[in-house]
Structure formats: structure tokens, C-alpha cells
Design an enzyme around this catalytic site. Structure first.
Site, PDB file in Angstrom:
ATOM      1  N   LYS A  31       0.851  -1.209   0.000  1.00 23.20           N
ATOM      2  CA  LYS A  31       0.000   0.000   0.000  1.00 23.20           C
ATOM      3  C   LYS A  31       0.876   1.244   0.000  1.00 23.20           C
ATOM      4  CE  LYS A  31      -3.841  -2.456   2.000  1.00 23.20           C
ATOM      5  NZ  LYS A  31      -4.603  -2.900   3.174  1.00 23.20           N
TER       6      LYS A  31
ATOM      7  N   GLN B 287      -5.189  -2.106   9.294  1.00 16.07           N
ATOM      8  CA  GLN B 287      -4.793  -3.304   8.544  1.00 16.07           C
ATOM      9  C   GLN B 287      -5.245  -4.550   9.308  1.00 16.07           C
ATOM     10  OE1 GLN B 287      -3.242  -3.488   5.420  1.00 16.07           O
ATOM     11  NE2 GLN B 287      -3.799  -5.637   5.653  1.00 16.07           N
TER      12      GLN B 287
ATOM     13  N   ASP C 178     -11.622   2.044   3.732  1.00 17.82           N
ATOM     14  CA  ASP C 178     -11.941   0.620   3.546  1.00 17.82           C
ATOM     15  C   ASP C 178     -13.453   0.386   3.466  1.00 17.82           C
ATOM     16  OD1 ASP C 178      -9.684  -0.846   3.131  1.00 17.82           O
ATOM     17  OD2 ASP C 178      -9.337  -1.369   5.229  1.00 17.82           O
TER      18      ASP C 178
END
Ligand code: NAP
Length: 298
Positions: free
Chosen positions: A53, A97, A120
Site C-alpha cells: 500500500k 490493517q 476501507d
């Protein structure tokens, strides 16, 4: 001949657009878009995902802020960090994460994230907007799949679509996005009976069960589109090599389908790209920039 839906190629094309968009608008915004990534503990796969990322951000011109917290950090400390980032004006997007250590309440942390920074798309406010078919942050893997289908003009409207899996991360949001696009969607799971027969009805079959090679040609209708979300590292019989595979036994299925995603190089790269898109979307809204990227949002 079946068509390979090349996620790697499409993600590079989208990255180029994102790069140009940031270069064009950075002067007006007076800063680059900012993405904060919170990693907890030492899960090695998470380490790889966070690095990927970070690299993707730097390719397009997003500034990334990585917070790597110790395994024994407590819930309150992470909540405090999220709160600070919620009010940090340099941060447009933020993600936790996953997975994180079991003693920490993951859903509670996600609910602390400011919905407009929830890149997200997992905060209940954004899930609620998805259920209501209102604009909002959409989760990245499903949004990437929608873009892959669109890129080859594979329509969803009126199609019979079977999704294997009902997780909050993939199966449920994906089924809702496809329903919002007027697909006729069947969501299946580990208790579904006669899964092979249900899948064989599908014009578009999407496997997100997390079970290596679950879907063989007996699950697939002639001419169907098959999307493989699963990703598994399997050791070869002599234990010397690791092979990547998905939930679909591709060599068995390819001769029967009209289009398919490879593993690797299908859904995976699109997931990271959609994270970049969501971060830039938030930046664009924060600074009232032109909305030329809206066709990438499902
Ligand atoms: P998950 O949370 O473990 O959910 C798996 C889902 O599949 C569950 O709903 C489960 O049913 C269902 N399932 C499991 N075995 C099944 C079976 N034999 N038949 C039918 N349904 C079955 O996994 P996830 O987070 O959704 O991820 C799924 C896969 O996608 C994993 O391989 C993951 O690594 C991969 N993934 C890839 C990307 C990417 O970018 N490529 C992103 C995210 C995830 P129940 O609800 O009944 O337990």
C-alpha cells in the site's frame, strides 16, 4: 477463447489517471492526499500488504503515514490514535490493517473511524449507505471487482449472479453493490446446500470463500464469467516452492467460461487501486476539486 480480466493492467491504467489527477490538483489543494495505515502486531502477511500500500501510494503521489503498533498495545491507545487521525487535517483516509490481535475489538475500532476518512468502507455508516444505495465510501475489493467488470463492458443488470461467501469484507458488500446495479444476486456460504448446483445457474460467479480450488468446472455454466477473489499460498509437494492459487481451479474452468480473473494479477491489484481511489475521492471532497474520477466509484 475465454477473456482474461487483467487486474494488473487495469490497475496500472487507473494509477496513471490518479497520478495525473493529483499532479493537476495539488497546487489548488496545497498538499498531497494523505493516507494513514494502522498496523498492530507482527502478522507477516500484514507487513507485506502494508508495504504494498505504501509503494502504491508513492507511485501516484499520495503521502502515506504508517503507524506500526506493538502486539501488546491496548484498545484505548488505538482508539486515541484513531481519534487524533480523525482530526488531523493532513489525513484524508485511514485504515486499520486486518487481521489485528484477537484481544482487540476490531469492529469497535472501525466504528471510531470518521466515516468520511473510512477508505476501507467498513464503518457501519458507510455500510448503511451501501444498503440504502446512497453515495459513500465503498469497500475496496468489491469496488475493484465492479471496475474490472465495467472495464470489459460486462453488464450486471438482469444477470444471475452467485457470490460464494458472506464476509463483511467481501461477500456482503459485493452482493449489495451488485444488487444496486440491478443484478439478481444469490449470496451463498458454508451452510448452503448443493452449492455446485446453485453456482451452475450463475451468469457471473464470484468465489470469495477462502478455500483453495473449491470451484471446479462442475460449478460453472458454459459461457459464464468467473471472478476469483481467493488468494492462497500453497507449499509444493517437496516443500521447496510456494504456489499461489485462488478459490477456483482455473485450468479446469477456463475452457468453459467467457471471462475469468487470474490469480495472481486479477482482483488483488484492483483492491489496492481502489484504496488509492477512495483516498483521492476524500481529498477531492475536502478541497472541492473537480470530480473527474467519479466513474471509478461503484
Ligand atoms: P472469510 O471472512 O473467511 O469469509 C469466507 C466466507 O466464505 C464465509 O462467509 C464462509 O461462510 C464462506 N465459505 C467458507 N467455506 C465455504 C464453502 N466450502 N462453501 C461455501 N462458502 C464457504 O474470508 P474473506 O475475508 O471474505 O476472504 C475470502 C478470500 O478472499 C480469502 O482467500 C482472502 O484471502 C481473499 N481476499 C482477497 C482479497 C484480494 O484483494 N484479492 C481481498 C480480501 C480477501 P460462513 O459465513 O458460513 O462461515
Amino acid at each position: 477463447m475465454s477473456l482474461k480480466l487483467d487486474g494488473k493492467k487495469l490497475s496500472l491504467e487507473i494509477e496513471e489517471k490518479l497520478n495525473n489527477y493529483i499532479a493537476k490538483n495539488k497546487k489548488m489543494a496545497k498538499r498531497a492526499p494523505g493516507l494513514a495505515v494502522i498496523r498492530v502486531g507482527e502478522d507477516p502477511a500484514s507487513g507485506v500488504y502494508v508495504k504494498n500500500k505504501e509503494k502504491a501510494c508513492s507511485r501516484v503521489g499520495i503521502k502515506s503515514f504508517i503507524f506500526h503498533l506493538k502486539e501488546n498495545v491496548d484498545q484505548k491507545e488505538i482508539e486515541q490514535l484513531i481519534n487524533e487521525l480523525n482530526f488531523n487535517d493532513d489525513i484524508d483516509g485511514m485504515l486499520l490493517q486486518l487481521p489485528i490481535p484477537k484481544k482487540i475489538d476490531e469492529q469497535r475500532l472501525i466504528s471510531y473511524i470518521n466515516p468520511s476518512k473510512d477508505v476501507d468502507g467498513l464503518n457501519e455508516k458507510n455500510i448503511g449507505k451501501l444498503v440504502k444505495n446512497e453515495p459513500g465510501m465503498r469497500s475496496c475489493t468489491p469496488a475493484g471487482i465492479i471496475n474490472l467488470l465495467r472495464s470489459q463492458k460486462i453488464t450486471v443488470e438482469g444477470k444471475k449472479i452467485v457470490v460464494i461467501g458472506r464476509s463483511l469484507l467481501v461477500g456482503k458488500p459485493l452482493s449489495l453493490m451488485l444488487l444496486n446495479l440491478n443484478g439478481t444476486v444469490t449470496m451463498t456460504h458454508s451452510k448452503t446446500q448443493y452449492l455446485d448446483k446453485v453456482c451452475k445457474e450463475a451468469d457471473i460467479l464470484i468465489a470469495a470463500a477462502g478455500k483453495p480450488n473449491l470451484v471446479d468446472s462442475s460449478y460453472v455454466k458454459e459461457g459464464a464469467v468467473v471472478i476469483d477473489v481467493g488468494i492462497h499460498r500453497l507449499k509444493s509437494s517437496d516443500n521447496n516452492k510456494t504456489n499461489l492459487c485462488g478459490d477456483v481451479l482455473l485450468e479446469d474452468v477456463i475452457p468453459k467460461v467467457s471471462a475469468y480473473t487470474p490469480v495472481p494479477g486479477g482482483v488483488g491489484p484492483m483492491t489496492v487501486t481502489m484504496l488509492l481511489v477512495n483516498t483521492i475521492y476524500s481529498w477531492q471532497k475536502n478541497f472541492g476539486l473537480s470530480s473527474t474520477l467519479n466513474d471509478l466509484l461503484p
